[in-house]
Design a protein around this motif. Structure first.
Motif, PDB file in Angstrom:
ATOM      1  N   ILE A  98      -8.244 -25.785 -21.239  1.00 31.12           N
ATOM      2  CA  ILE A  98      -8.968 -25.537 -22.490  1.00 31.12           C
ATOM      3  C   ILE A  98     -10.344 -24.998 -22.111  1.00 31.12           C
ATOM      4  N   VAL A  99     -10.658 -23.840 -22.658  1.00 31.50           N
ATOM      5  CA  VAL A  99     -11.954 -23.212 -22.400  1.00 31.50           C
ATOM      6  C   VAL A  99     -12.801 -23.329 -23.655  1.00 31.50           C
ATOM      7  N   CYS A 100     -14.016 -23.816 -23.497  1.00 31.37           N
ATOM      8  CA  CYS A 100     -14.939 -23.939 -24.625  1.00 31.37           C
ATOM      9  C   CYS A 100     -15.828 -22.704 -24.654  1.00 31.37           C
ATOM     10  N   MET A 101     -15.655 -21.884 -25.661  1.00 31.08           N
ATOM     11  CA  MET A 101     -16.442 -20.654 -25.785  1.00 31.08           C
ATOM     12  C   MET A 101     -17.587 -20.887 -26.789  1.00 31.08           C
ATOM     13  N   PHE A 140     -23.157  -7.452 -23.620  1.00 33.99           N
ATOM     14  CA  PHE A 140     -23.113  -8.656 -22.797  1.00 33.99           C
ATOM     15  C   PHE A 140     -24.226  -8.614 -21.748  1.00 33.99           C
ATOM     16  N   LYS A 141     -24.791  -9.798 -21.498  1.00 30.92           N
ATOM     17  CA  LYS A 141     -25.829  -9.860 -20.463  1.00 30.92           C
ATOM     18  C   LYS A 141     -25.448 -10.829 -19.338  1.00 30.92           C
ATOM     19  N   ALA A 142     -25.062 -12.045 -19.708  1.00 32.32           N
ATOM     20  CA  ALA A 142     -24.733 -13.052 -18.692  1.00 32.32           C
ATOM     21  C   ALA A 142     -23.945 -14.168 -19.353  1.00 32.32           C
ATOM     22  N   LEU A 143     -23.324 -14.987 -18.531  1.00 32.66           N
ATOM     23  CA  LEU A 143     -22.717 -16.201 -19.077  1.00 32.66           C
ATOM     24  C   LEU A 143     -22.824 -17.339 -18.080  1.00 32.66           C
ATOM     25  N   LEU A 144     -22.816 -18.514 -18.647  1.00 33.15           N
ATOM     26  CA  LEU A 144     -22.749 -19.737 -17.844  1.00 33.15           C
ATOM     27  C   LEU A 144     -21.292 -20.176 -17.870  1.00 33.15           C
ATOM     28  N   PRO A 145     -20.591 -20.153 -16.731  1.00 32.60           N
ATOM     29  CA  PRO A 145     -19.155 -20.431 -16.748  1.00 32.60           C
ATOM     30  C   PRO A 145     -18.807 -21.914 -16.783  1.00 32.60           C
ATOM     31  N   SER A 146     -19.781 -22.766 -16.478  1.00 32.55           N
ATOM     32  CA  SER A 146     -19.511 -24.202 -16.389  1.00 32.55           C
ATOM     33  C   SER A 146     -20.576 -24.977 -17.141  1.00 32.55           C
ATOM     34  N   GLY A 147     -20.765 -24.617 -18.393  1.00 30.14           N
ATOM     35  CA  GLY A 147     -21.805 -25.260 -19.176  1.00 30.14           C
ATOM     36  C   GLY A 147     -23.159 -25.014 -18.534  1.00 30.14           C
ATOM     37  N   GLY A 148     -23.982 -26.002 -18.604  1.00 33.27           N
ATOM     38  CA  GLY A 148     -25.316 -25.833 -18.037  1.00 33.27           C
ATOM     39  C   GLY A 148     -25.381 -26.006 -16.542  1.00 33.27           C
ATOM     40  N   SER A 149     -24.275 -26.451 -15.956  1.00 36.83           N
ATOM     41  CA  SER A 149     -24.374 -26.896 -14.559  1.00 36.83           C
ATOM     42  C   SER A 149     -23.929 -25.866 -13.528  1.00 36.83           C
ATOM     43  N   GLY A 150     -23.400 -24.744 -13.972  1.00 38.09           N
ATOM     44  CA  GLY A 150     -22.966 -23.733 -13.013  1.00 38.09           C
ATOM     45  C   GLY A 150     -23.920 -22.561 -12.995  1.00 38.09           C
ATOM     46  N   PRO A 151     -23.985 -21.848 -11.867  1.00 37.04           N
ATOM     47  CA  PRO A 151     -24.849 -20.667 -11.810  1.00 37.04           C
ATOM     48  C   PRO A 151     -24.382 -19.589 -12.787  1.00 37.04           C
ATOM     49  N   GLY A 161     -15.836 -24.924 -12.906  1.00 39.45           N
ATOM     50  CA  GLY A 161     -16.245 -26.231 -13.424  1.00 39.45           C
ATOM     51  C   GLY A 161     -15.396 -26.667 -14.596  1.00 39.45           C
ATOM     52  N   SER A 162     -16.056 -27.066 -15.669  1.00 38.10           N
ATOM     53  CA  SER A 162     -15.338 -27.570 -16.838  1.00 38.10           C
ATOM     54  C   SER A 162     -14.867 -26.438 -17.755  1.00 38.10           C
ATOM     55  N   ALA A 163     -15.132 -25.200 -17.364  1.00 43.39           N
ATOM     56  CA  ALA A 163     -14.757 -24.027 -18.171  1.00 43.39           C
ATOM     57  C   ALA A 163     -15.402 -24.068 -19.549  1.00 43.39           C
ATOM     58  N   SER A 164     -16.671 -24.392 -19.553  1.00 46.69           N
ATOM     59  CA  SER A 164     -17.454 -24.337 -20.789  1.00 46.69           C
ATOM     60  C   SER A 164     -18.300 -23.081 -20.702  1.00 46.69           C
ATOM     61  N   VAL A 165     -17.850 -22.051 -21.379  1.00 48.31           N
ATOM     62  CA  VAL A 165     -18.424 -20.719 -21.181  1.00 48.31           C
ATOM     63  C   VAL A 165     -19.479 -20.434 -22.253  1.00 48.31           C
ATOM     64  N   ILE A 166     -20.720 -20.385 -21.823  1.00 48.98           N
ATOM     65  CA  ILE A 166     -21.824 -20.083 -22.740  1.00 48.98           C
ATOM     66  C   ILE A 166     -22.207 -18.618 -22.538  1.00 48.98           C
ATOM     67  N   VAL A 167     -21.930 -17.810 -23.556  1.00 46.47           N
ATOM     68  CA  VAL A 167     -22.101 -16.355 -23.438  1.00 46.47           C
ATOM     69  C   VAL A 167     -23.464 -15.940 -24.002  1.00 46.47           C
ATOM     70  N   MET A 168     -24.131 -15.052 -23.274  1.00 45.12           N
ATOM     71  CA  MET A 168     -25.455 -14.591 -23.707  1.00 45.12           C
ATOM     72  C   MET A 168     -25.479 -13.066 -23.799  1.00 45.12           C
ATOM     73  N   ASP A 169     -26.047 -12.548 -24.878  1.00 45.80           N
ATOM     74  CA  ASP A 169     -26.097 -11.094 -25.045  1.00 45.80           C
ATOM     75  C   ASP A 169     -27.436 -10.544 -24.576  1.00 45.80           C
TER      76      ASP A 169
END
Lengths: 173, 429
Positions: free
Chosen positions: B238-241, B275-286, B310-318
Motif C-alpha cells: 500500500i502506497v500513501c500518496m 514535478f520537482k521532488a518527492l519524499l519516498p518514505s515519508g519524512g524519513s527518507g532522502p 521505506g514505508s512507501a509514503s510518497v510526499i510529492v512536491m511541485d
C-alpha cells in the motif's frame, strides 16, 4: 475520583496486563477525559491507583503530546500542519482558524470553549487540511467547513448540563 | 485490479465478520492451526519473501524464527503507531479491513507460541481502534480468539492499547517500553525483542500491513506470493500518496511499480504543475528528483539514488515548493519528536532546525549551510535508534539536490513562495 467513578473500567484495563504499570497510559487518558487535562490531582490519582510514584506520571504527561498539563478549552482543535498537510494549505488554514477564533495557536477562547493547537502528522495527509477535535478527525476542511464545525460545536456546548456550565472556566492570558 | 489488502474497496461491509468469512476470511487461520505445525507456518511465511511493511523491510518469517522454541510466555505486538509523516495506510486497514489484520496476528501468535496479542495504536487513532475492537469482539464470539481456538490446543487473547502521541513509539523497543508504562524511548539492541521484549519475554513486533498479508499467504501459498512484485521484493504494497497530486490517498500496487507510475495513478501533478521532488518514505527518507522517477518501488530500487522505499509514503512536491522550507518543516518535526534519550539526536535536531530557521528567514550565511551539514553528519550513525538517521535525510538530501536554493537564501534573495505562519515555533534567540 476516577478510582470510584470508573472502578469497573479500571478493573477491565488492569486485567489486560501482567503488570499494573502498563495501565498507566489508558488511565491517564481516562483521567484527562474526566478532568479535561492532566491536573496535578489527576496525576496523583493515577499514580495512587497503580502504586506508582507521582513523578513517573508527571514525566509521562510531559513526554506524550496528547496529555495537556494546563487547562484547555472544552474542544481542543489540533490542526496538522506537518509537511504533507502544509503542501495542501494547512499553514494557511491555521492562520484562518486563528483569525476566526480570535486566538493565537495554543490560545483558548475567552468562553473556554476552544483551544487551538498545531500538531505533527495525524495520519490523514490525503485529506488535508484536517484537524482532530477531542480525538475525532475532521477532514478535507476549508473555511466554510471550519465555520460550520465551530457552529456545530457551539450548539453542542449549549446542550451541556448545568453542572458543566457553571464549572466551565475561562482561561485568562 | 483486484485488491488483496484494501479488499474493502471491492467488498462492502468487509469489516463485519460474516462478510469477511463469506469472502474466505479466517481460512488462513483454519489452515494454519488445523493443518500445519508452527514451524511449517514460519517456513511458508519465510518462503513467501514477505518483508516488513513498516519501512525497515526485515523478512517477516525470519523475524518469527528468532523466537525461542519451547514453553514460556511470548507476545505478538502489532505496530499501529503509524506516525511517519505522510503515512496513513494502517489506519485504513484497521478501520475498514480489521479482520485481515487480526487473522494475520493470530497466525503469527500461533507460529511463535504466543498467548497474547497487543495492538499498539497511536493515541490519535482511537476511532480506528474502536473499529478494530468491534472486530475483536466478533472474532472472540466466532471462536477465532480465546480458549482452544477452532477446537485446538491453541488459545490466544487480543487487546488494543493506545499510545498518547509520540512518533518514537513506532520504533519497536520504544513501543515496548511505552506498552510497559514507561517513557516511549528506545533501548540499545541487543537484547533484541525476539529474545527479551515485552515484559522481558520473547516478542515479535510486526507492522499492521505486514500482518494483513499473512492470511493470503497461508491460503494461496508462498509461491503465489513470490509471483507478485519482483524477485527481491515480492508481494503487494500500500502506497500513501500525498502532497501535490490530484488524487491523494492509498494505492495498492505490486512491488516494482515506478514512482512516475505512482504519480500517474494519483491523478498526476495537481493543477498540471511541474514535478520537482518527492519524499519516498515519508519524512524519513532522502528526497529524490525527476532522475529517479523511473526507479522501481522496491526495497532496493532507490539505492542508486541514495534513497529508500521505506514505508512507501510518497510526499510529492511541485515546482512551487521551496525546498529549504520543506527541510525546515521536516526538521521541526524531528526536533519535536526526538525522544531526548541520546545527545546527538536531542541536541542535533534542535540545532538543525535553528540553523534552517535562520537560513529560511534570510538571516543565514554561507557558513550556516556548512555548519548545517556538519551538525547533520554528527547525528547520523551516532544514535540509539534510527530517528537521528531519519532526521538528517531531508536536510542533507535537499542541500545535495537543491544547493542553489540554499545559496539564494543566504545571499538574501528569498525565493520561497510559502508564507511563514504564526503557528511555527519561534526560534529561541
Amino acid at each position: 475520583m476516577i478510582a470510584e467513578k470508573y472502578a469497573k473500567e479500571i478493573e477491565g484495563i488492569l486485567a489486560r496486563f501482567p503488570t499494573k504499570k502498563s495501565a498507566v497510559l489508558p488511565l491517564m487518558h481516562l483521567a484527562q477525559h474526566e478532568y479535561g487535562y492532566m491536573s496535578d490531582e489527576a496525576k496523583r490519582e493515577v499514580a495512587a491507583i497503580l502504586g506508582l510514584d507521582p513523578t513517573h506520571v508527571l514525566s509521562l504527561a510531559g513526554f506524550y503530546s496528547l496529555y495537556y498539563e494546563e487547562p484547555v478549552g472544552k474542544y481542543v482543535l489540533e490542526i496538522c500542519n506537518d509537511l504533507a498537510c502544509a503542501l495542501r494549505g494547512a499553514d494557511e488554514f491555521v492562520e484562518m482558524a486563528s483569525a476566526k477564533l480570535g486566538i493565537p495557536v495554543d490560545g483558548t477562547t475567552e468562553d473556554g470553549l476552544f483551544t487551538l493547537k498545531t500538531v505533527m502528522c495525524l495520519g490523514a495527509c490525503d485529506r488535508a487540511p484536517m484537524l482532530q477535535c477531542n480525538l475525532r478527525f475532521e477532514e478535507n476542511l476549508d473555511e466554510a467547513k471550519f465555520a460550520a464545525l465551530l457552529a456545530r460545536l457551539r450548539q453542542d456546548a449549549k446542550q451541556l448540563s448545568v453542572v458543566e456550565k457553571i464549572t466551565s472556566y475561562a482561561i485568562g492570558e | 485490479m483486484t485488491y488483496l489488502l484494501l479488499r474493502h474497496r471491492d467488498i462492502p461491509d468487509l469489516h463485519q465478520i460474516d462478510v469477511y468469512q463469506a469472502h474466505g476470511g479466517y481460512n488462513g487461520l483454519r489452515k494454519a492451526v488445523l493443518e500445519m505445525s508452527t514451524q511449517e507456518v514460519i517456513d511458508v511465511v519465510r518462503a513467501s519473501g514477505l518483508r516488513g511493511r513498516g519501512g525497515a523491510g526485515f523478512p517477516t518469517g525470519v523475524k518469527w524464527s528468532f523466537i525461542p522454541k519451547g514453553p514460556g510466555e511470548k507476545y505478538v505486538v502489532i505496530n499501529t503507531d503509524e506516525s511517519e509523516t505522510g503515512t496513513f495506510k494502517d489506519r485504513e486497514l484497521s478501520e475498514k479491513n480489521p479482520h485481515q489484520v487480526i487473522e494475520g496476528a493470530i497466525i503469527a501468535a500461533y507460529s511463535i507460541g504466543a498467548k497474547t496479542i497487543y495492538n499498539y495504536f497511536r493515541g490519535e487513532f482511537m476511532d480506528a481502534g474502536y473499529a478494530m475492537e468491534e472486530a475483536i469482539r466478533e472474532a472472540y464470539a466466532a471462536g477465532f480468539l480465546g480458549k482452544n481456538i477452532l477446537g485446538s490446543e491453541f488459545s490466544c487473547d487480543f487487546y488494543c492499547h493506545y499510545g498518547a502521541g509520540a512518533y518514537i513509539c513506532g520504533e519497536e523497543t520504544a513501543l515496548i517500553n511505552s506498552l510497559q508504562g514507561e517513557l516511549g524511548q528506545p533501548w540499545s539492541k541487543p537484547p533484541f525483542p525476539a529474545v527479551e521484549g515485552l515484559y522481558r519475554k520473547p516478542t515479535v513486533v510486526n507492522n499492521t500491513e505486514t500482518l494483513a498479508n499473512v492470511p493470503l499467504i497461508m491460503v494461496n501459498g508462498a509461491e503465489w506470493y513470490m509471483g507478485l512484485g519482483t524477485d527481491k521484493s515480492p508481494g503487494v504494497k500500500i502506497v500513501c500518496m500525498s502532497g501535490h497530486v490530484e488524487k491523494p490517498g492509498n494505492y495498492e500496487v505490486e512491488m516494482g511499480v515506478t514512482y512516475r507510475q505512482l504519480i500517474e495513478m494519483a491523478g498526476g501533478m495537481r493543477g498540471g504543475k511541474k514535478f520537482k521532488a518527492l519524499l519516498p518514505s515519508g519524512g524519513s527518507g532522502p528526497v529524490i528528483t525527476d532522475k529517479a522517477l523511473d526507479a522501481p518501488m522496491t526495497y532496493e530500487g532507490l539505492t542508486p539514488f541514495d534513497s529508500v522505499m521505506g514505508s512507501a509514503s510518497v510526499i510529492v512536491m511541485d515546482e512551487s515548493t521551496d525546498m529549504v522550507w520543506a527541510a525546515l518543516k521536516m526538521s521541526h518535526f524531528f526536533k519535536h519528536e526526538s525522544c531526548g534519550k541520546c545527545t546527538p539526536c536531542r541536541e542535533g535536531t534542535f540545532w538543525m532546525e535553528k540553523l534552517l530557521h535562520r537560513i529560511y528567514d534570510g538571516h543565514g550565511t554561507p557558513q550556516d549551510i556548512i555548519t548545517l551539514e556538519s551538525v547533520a553528519n554528527q547525528i547520523g550513525g551516532r544514535t540509539l535508534c534510527a530517528l537521528g538517521d531519519f532526521a538528517i535525510n531531508p536536510v542533507l538530501s535537499t542541500i545535495k539536490h537543491f544547493p542553489e536554493e540554499y545559496r539564494a537564501k543566504v545571499q538574501g534573495s528569498s525565493n520561497g513562495q510559502m508564507k511563514q505562519v504564526a503557528a511555527r515555533t519561534a526560534v529561541p534567540s
